[in-house]
Scaffold this motif. Structure first.
Motif, PDB file in Angstrom:
ATOM      1  N   GLY A   1       0.811  -1.211   0.000  1.00  0.00           N
ATOM      2  CA  GLY A   1       0.000   0.000   0.000  1.00  0.00           C
ATOM      3  C   GLY A   1       0.845   1.261   0.000  1.00  0.00           C
ATOM      4  N   ALA A   2       2.164   1.112   0.179  1.00  0.00           N
ATOM      5  CA  ALA A   2       3.009   2.297   0.155  1.00  0.00           C
ATOM      6  C   ALA A   2       3.056   2.880  -1.244  1.00  0.00           C
ATOM      7  N   ILE A   3       2.946   2.007  -2.238  1.00  0.00           N
ATOM      8  CA  ILE A   3       3.093   2.468  -3.611  1.00  0.00           C
ATOM      9  C   ILE A   3       1.747   2.889  -4.183  1.00  0.00           C
ATOM     10  N   LYS A   4       0.739   2.074  -3.885  1.00  0.00           N
ATOM     11  CA  LYS A   4      -0.582   2.429  -4.395  1.00  0.00           C
ATOM     12  C   LYS A   4      -1.267   3.489  -3.540  1.00  0.00           C
ATOM     13  N   GLY A   5      -0.928   3.529  -2.274  1.00  0.00           N
ATOM     14  CA  GLY A   5      -1.479   4.558  -1.404  1.00  0.00           C
ATOM     15  C   GLY A   5      -2.693   4.130  -0.677  1.00  0.00           C
TER      16      GLY A   5
ATOM     17  N   PHE B   1      14.380  17.304  -2.767  1.00  0.00           N
ATOM     18  CA  PHE B   1      13.130  18.048  -2.627  1.00  0.00           C
ATOM     19  C   PHE B   1      12.279  18.044  -3.898  1.00  0.00           C
ATOM     20  N   LEU B   2      12.921  17.907  -5.062  1.00  0.00           N
ATOM     21  CA  LEU B   2      12.158  18.024  -6.309  1.00  0.00           C
ATOM     22  C   LEU B   2      11.797  16.681  -6.933  1.00  0.00           C
ATOM     23  N   ILE B   3      12.496  15.623  -6.543  1.00  0.00           N
ATOM     24  CA  ILE B   3      12.150  14.309  -7.096  1.00  0.00           C
ATOM     25  C   ILE B   3      11.639  13.377  -6.006  1.00  0.00           C
ATOM     26  N   THR B   4      12.476  13.142  -4.981  1.00  0.00           N
ATOM     27  CA  THR B   4      12.118  12.138  -3.978  1.00  0.00           C
ATOM     28  C   THR B   4      10.841  12.514  -3.248  1.00  0.00           C
ATOM     29  N   VAL B   5      10.802  13.731  -2.690  1.00  0.00           N
ATOM     30  CA  VAL B   5       9.652  14.100  -1.849  1.00  0.00           C
ATOM     31  C   VAL B   5       8.326  14.042  -2.617  1.00  0.00           C
ATOM     32  N   PRO B   6       8.221  14.661  -3.816  1.00  0.00           N
ATOM     33  CA  PRO B   6       6.925  14.576  -4.510  1.00  0.00           C
ATOM     34  C   PRO B   6       6.546  13.153  -4.912  1.00  0.00           C
ATOM     35  N   LEU B   7       7.535  12.360  -5.343  1.00  0.00           N
ATOM     36  CA  LEU B   7       7.194  11.043  -5.867  1.00  0.00           C
ATOM     37  C   LEU B   7       6.984   9.998  -4.774  1.00  0.00           C
ATOM     38  N   VAL B   8       7.400  10.324  -3.550  1.00  0.00           N
ATOM     39  CA  VAL B   8       7.247   9.359  -2.472  1.00  0.00           C
ATOM     40  C   VAL B   8       5.927   9.637  -1.731  1.00  0.00           C
ATOM     41  N   ARG B   9       5.145  10.538  -2.304  1.00  0.00           N
ATOM     42  CA  ARG B   9       3.926  10.987  -1.649  1.00  0.00           C
ATOM     43  C   ARG B   9       2.945   9.895  -1.207  1.00  0.00           C
ATOM     44  N   PRO B  10       2.648   8.903  -2.052  1.00  0.00           N
ATOM     45  CA  PRO B  10       1.723   7.860  -1.586  1.00  0.00           C
ATOM     46  C   PRO B  10       2.219   7.196  -0.306  1.00  0.00           C
TER      47      PRO B  10
ATOM     48  N   VAL C   1       1.656   9.517   2.610  1.00  0.00           N
ATOM     49  CA  VAL C   1       0.264   9.517   3.069  1.00  0.00           C
ATOM     50  C   VAL C   1       0.010   8.312   3.978  1.00  0.00           C
ATOM     51  N   THR C   2       0.498   7.148   3.540  1.00  0.00           N
ATOM     52  CA  THR C   2       0.336   5.950   4.376  1.00  0.00           C
ATOM     53  C   THR C   2       0.976   6.149   5.743  1.00  0.00           C
ATOM     54  N   VAL C   3       2.207   6.665   5.747  1.00  0.00           N
ATOM     55  CA  VAL C   3       2.922   6.860   7.017  1.00  0.00           C
ATOM     56  C   VAL C   3       2.158   7.824   7.923  1.00  0.00           C
ATOM     57  N   ILE C   4       1.709   8.949   7.350  1.00  0.00           N
ATOM     58  CA  ILE C   4       1.015   9.948   8.164  1.00  0.00           C
ATOM     59  C   ILE C   4      -0.213   9.332   8.816  1.00  0.00           C
ATOM     60  N   ILE C   5      -1.049   8.667   8.008  1.00  0.00           N
ATOM     61  CA  ILE C   5      -2.312   8.171   8.546  1.00  0.00           C
ATOM     62  C   ILE C   5      -2.092   7.045   9.548  1.00  0.00           C
ATOM     63  N   LEU C   6      -1.211   6.091   9.175  1.00  0.00           N
ATOM     64  CA  LEU C   6      -0.939   4.973  10.093  1.00  0.00           C
ATOM     65  C   LEU C   6      -0.418   5.469  11.429  1.00  0.00           C
ATOM     66  N   SER C   7       0.581   6.357  11.393  1.00  0.00           N
ATOM     67  CA  SER C   7       1.207   6.740  12.656  1.00  0.00           C
ATOM     68  C   SER C   7       0.313   7.693  13.438  1.00  0.00           C
ATOM     69  N   PHE C   8      -0.507   8.470  12.745  1.00  0.00           N
ATOM     70  CA  PHE C   8      -1.410   9.370  13.462  1.00  0.00           C
ATOM     71  C   PHE C   8      -2.485   8.581  14.217  1.00  0.00           C
ATOM     72  N   ILE C   9      -3.105   7.633  13.529  1.00  0.00           N
ATOM     73  CA  ILE C   9      -4.112   6.814  14.213  1.00  0.00           C
ATOM     74  C   ILE C   9      -3.462   5.991  15.320  1.00  0.00           C
ATOM     75  N   GLY C  10      -2.286   5.431  15.027  1.00  0.00           N
ATOM     76  CA  GLY C  10      -1.559   4.676  16.039  1.00  0.00           C
ATOM     77  C   GLY C  10      -1.278   5.530  17.271  1.00  0.00           C
ATOM     78  N   GLY C  11      -0.881   6.774  17.034  1.00  0.00           N
ATOM     79  CA  GLY C  11      -0.588   7.683  18.140  1.00  0.00           C
ATOM     80  C   GLY C  11      -1.822   8.000  18.973  1.00  0.00           C
ATOM     81  N   LEU C  12      -2.959   8.188  18.295  1.00  0.00           N
ATOM     82  CA  LEU C  12      -4.192   8.486  19.036  1.00  0.00           C
ATOM     83  C   LEU C  12      -4.612   7.303  19.899  1.00  0.00           C
ATOM     84  N   ARG C  13      -4.366   6.093  19.427  1.00  0.00           N
ATOM     85  CA  ARG C  13      -4.858   4.911  20.125  1.00  0.00           C
ATOM     86  C   ARG C  13      -3.874   4.324  21.114  1.00  0.00           C
TER      87      ARG C  13
ATOM     88  N   GLU D   1      -4.001  13.909  -3.866  1.00  0.00           N
ATOM     89  CA  GLU D   1      -3.261  12.980  -4.706  1.00  0.00           C
ATOM     90  C   GLU D   1      -3.945  12.791  -6.054  1.00  0.00           C
ATOM     91  N   VAL D   2      -5.268  12.711  -6.025  1.00  0.00           N
ATOM     92  CA  VAL D   2      -6.019  12.509  -7.261  1.00  0.00           C
ATOM     93  C   VAL D   2      -5.887  13.720  -8.172  1.00  0.00           C
TER      94      VAL D   2
END
Lengths: 275, 303
Positions: free
Chosen positions: A271-275, B214-223, B226-238, B300-301
């Motif tokens: 899911g890291a790649i697909k999001g 900043f111009l290649i890695t950061v934008p392209l690693v975005r998906p 997003v996974t990291v932010i959501i997983l760790s945020f919910i994990g932190g709340l719980r 993202e869309v």
């Protein structure tokens, strides 16, 4: 010049990472083999008396071999819930991916809800008491299945998409029944993701502390994680034994890690790649 | 045996359009659905009612919103709500940033790369309680290894877990130590999937490594981000186990989070209040994490 600077920067970062992540584990190992007086100092010193065997025996024998009971309980819990999880989640993942209906969004909603919603603890205890499963391993196994279902389903669903549909169709043409199509054709092909699921879920369930604390209290019901909790208060003057227990609890995940590193990483970063 | 007898005439008499349903039988949902429904959905729905009651597990008295009022009136209960949000923001923020830096480091050509990867990731698999106890010992104000080491270089280390202003942050620090490996492997999967051509093309155009980052890695690693932010945020709340192993919510109520309050109220026999805590935590996730997830996925869309 720039190159040298970068080289030193990465070298420095590597060393810092090494120190920060390795030191606590060295500390655990050293503490676990010290004698009682030296362990009380809680420093990084080399053990004067190696007490590996003595400490091991002392921890195992503590409280009427509580650790043995706990290992048995944790093993039953882990094996039982992972087995059920693999069977029921793979069935859901398969049908969910293969046959979208107007109900699919509803199922997807529940899968997401299972990932996000914190379980309602006391109502669950009330319910378990009502159906006679409170403080039983059966109840605990079903709870772990329910709580870890979403993640298992997601992993399976992603993987089923990579198995060509022609496989199911060929099996049907050859006269296979739906159950055969799944259990004798598709399920064997899902083996890689099944391994991932088994490994990731077993580590998670073996390490689970919160749920056994709530749903499996009582003497003789301890899981491995709960021995740590009760030794923490009992052994607060015997750090060597406390850390021996931590070491023993860390060994199963370490073994899993050594043998299945790739599957764990694959499963957790799906899911890291697909999001 | 009976199922076979029932199946055969049906299969021959059904029109072809319906056969697809037979191939992917809906009852495959049933075993998983039953367990999930009874043990997860029923308690969750029941919690909405029981949070409005004074409850002894045997009988419940309806008292309206009193439990929730108490949650927002009692300073120590309200403090736990604030602590939970602070904790989740700090830990997820740090994991997002440190995880990315570590992932870049561990995907570059460095010595001991494989070993370093293992070392960073291994804490993710270790018992949280074990980690908590170990760091409680390491963070002891006078005898802990951290402060004795700081003393050796002339710094007077703080009371990591004994200072009420610091306790929550110390626990957060340990949670970052423990969880950053997961963020790192998620990022690594993302970085590895970025085509090397982009880096080569930019190098020919004269981009410096920092620009590439900043111009290649950061934008392209975005998906992955997003996974990291959501997983760790919910994990932190719980989060519960680490707080419980390290401070039990103390000193005082300084490091109490929602999950530890739920447990304390349960232990004290205030089942209604404990369940209300559960509902508040549920609301917190619904009001913070869900919009965050929707927001991040929408952008993202659009890109």
């Amino acid at each position: 010049m720039n190159l040298i600077k970068r080289y030193w920067l990465t070298a420095l970062a590597s060393i810092v990472a090494l120190v920060v992540f390795v030191t606590p584990f060295i500390f655990i190992i050293l503490m676990a083999v010290k004698d009682r007086q030296q362990a009380a100092l809680r420093d990084m010193s080399w053990p004067i008396n190696f007490q590996l065997v003595e400490n091991f025996l002392a921890v195992v024998q503590a409280r009427d071999y509580m650790l043995i009971t706990a290992y048995i309980n944790s093993t039953i819990l882990t094996v039982g819930s992972v087995t059920i999880l693999v069977i029921v989640a793979s069935m859901v993942g398969f049908v969910l991916q293969r046959h979208p209906t107007k109900w699919t969004p509803v199922v997807e909603f529940f899968v997401m809800a299972g990932l996000m919603i914190p379980p309602a603890v006391v109502p669950t205890i009330w319910l378990l008491q009502g159906i006679g499963l409170f403080k039983t391993l059966h109840g605990m196994i079903l709870i772990e299945v329910a709580y870890n279902m979403s993640f298992a389903v997601i992993l399976y669903r992603q993987f089923v998409a990579t198995i060509p549909r022609e496989m199911d169709e060929a099996a049907i043409i050859d006269g296979a029944k739906p159950l055969d199509v799944f259990f004798r054709v598709v399920f064997p092909m899902m083996w890689p993701v099944t391994v991932t699921n088994i490994v990731v879920q077993s580590v998670g369930i073996f390490n689970d502390f919160v749920n056994p604390l709530y749903y499996l209290p009582g003497r003789g019901n301890e899981t491995v994680q709960l021995t740590l909790y009760s030794f923490q208060s009992q052994f607060n003057t015997q750090y060597n034994l406390l850390f021996m227990d931590i070491l023993l609890v860390t060994i199963p995940p370490l073994l899993v890690f050594l043998f299945f590193n790739r599957q764990i990483v694959a499963g957790l970063s799906a899911g890291a790649i697909k999001g | 045996m009976t199922t076979v007898a029932l199946d055969t005439p049906k299969a021959t008499s059904t029109p072809k359009a319906l056969r697809k349903d037979l191939r992917y039988p809906s009852w495959f949902y049933l075993p998983a659905g039953t367990i999930y429904f009874i043990l997860f959905l029923v308690p969750t729905v029941a919690s909405l009612y029981f949070s409005l009651t004074r409850w002894t597990l045997f009988n419940s008295t309806f008292i309206g919103l009193e439990n929730f009022q108490q949650f927002f009136r009692e300073p120590f209960l309200f403090q736990s709500l604030i602590n939970t949000v602070i904790f989740a923001v700090i830990t997820s923020g740090a994991k997002v940033v440190l995880g990315l830096l570590l992932a870049v480091l561990l995907t570059s050509n460095i010595a001991l790369r494989g070993f370093l990867r293992s070392v960073v990731f291994f804490p993710v698999l270790v018992s949280v309680i074990g980690v908590g106890i170990t760091f409680t010992v390491l963070m002891h104000p006078t005898q802990g290894l951290i402060n004795t080491s700081l003393e050796a270089i002339g710094i007077d280390g703080p009371g990591w877990l004994t200072d009420p202003r610091l306790a929550l942050f110390s626990v957060a620090l340990v949670d970052i130590w423990r969880g950053v490996g997961l963020a790192t492997v998620i990022y690594m999967a993302g970085i590895v999937s970025i085509p090397q051509d982009y880096y080569e093309a930019s190098r020919i155009d004269g981009a410096r490594p920092i620009q590439q980052f900043f111009l290649i890695t950061v934008p392209l690693v975005r998906p992955a981000m997003v996974t990291v932010i959501i997983l760790s945020f919910i994990g932190g709340l719980r989060l519960f186990d680490l707080v419980w192993a390290m401070t039990r919510g103390g000193p005082g109520f300084a490091s109490d989070v929602m999950a530890s309050v739920i447990y304390k109220q349960y232990q004290a026999g205030f089942y209604g209040l404990s369940t209300a805590g559960n509902v508040v935590l549920f609301m917190l996730i619904a009001c913070l994490a869900v919009p965050l997830a929707i927001f991040l996925n929408r952008r993202e869309v659009n890109q």
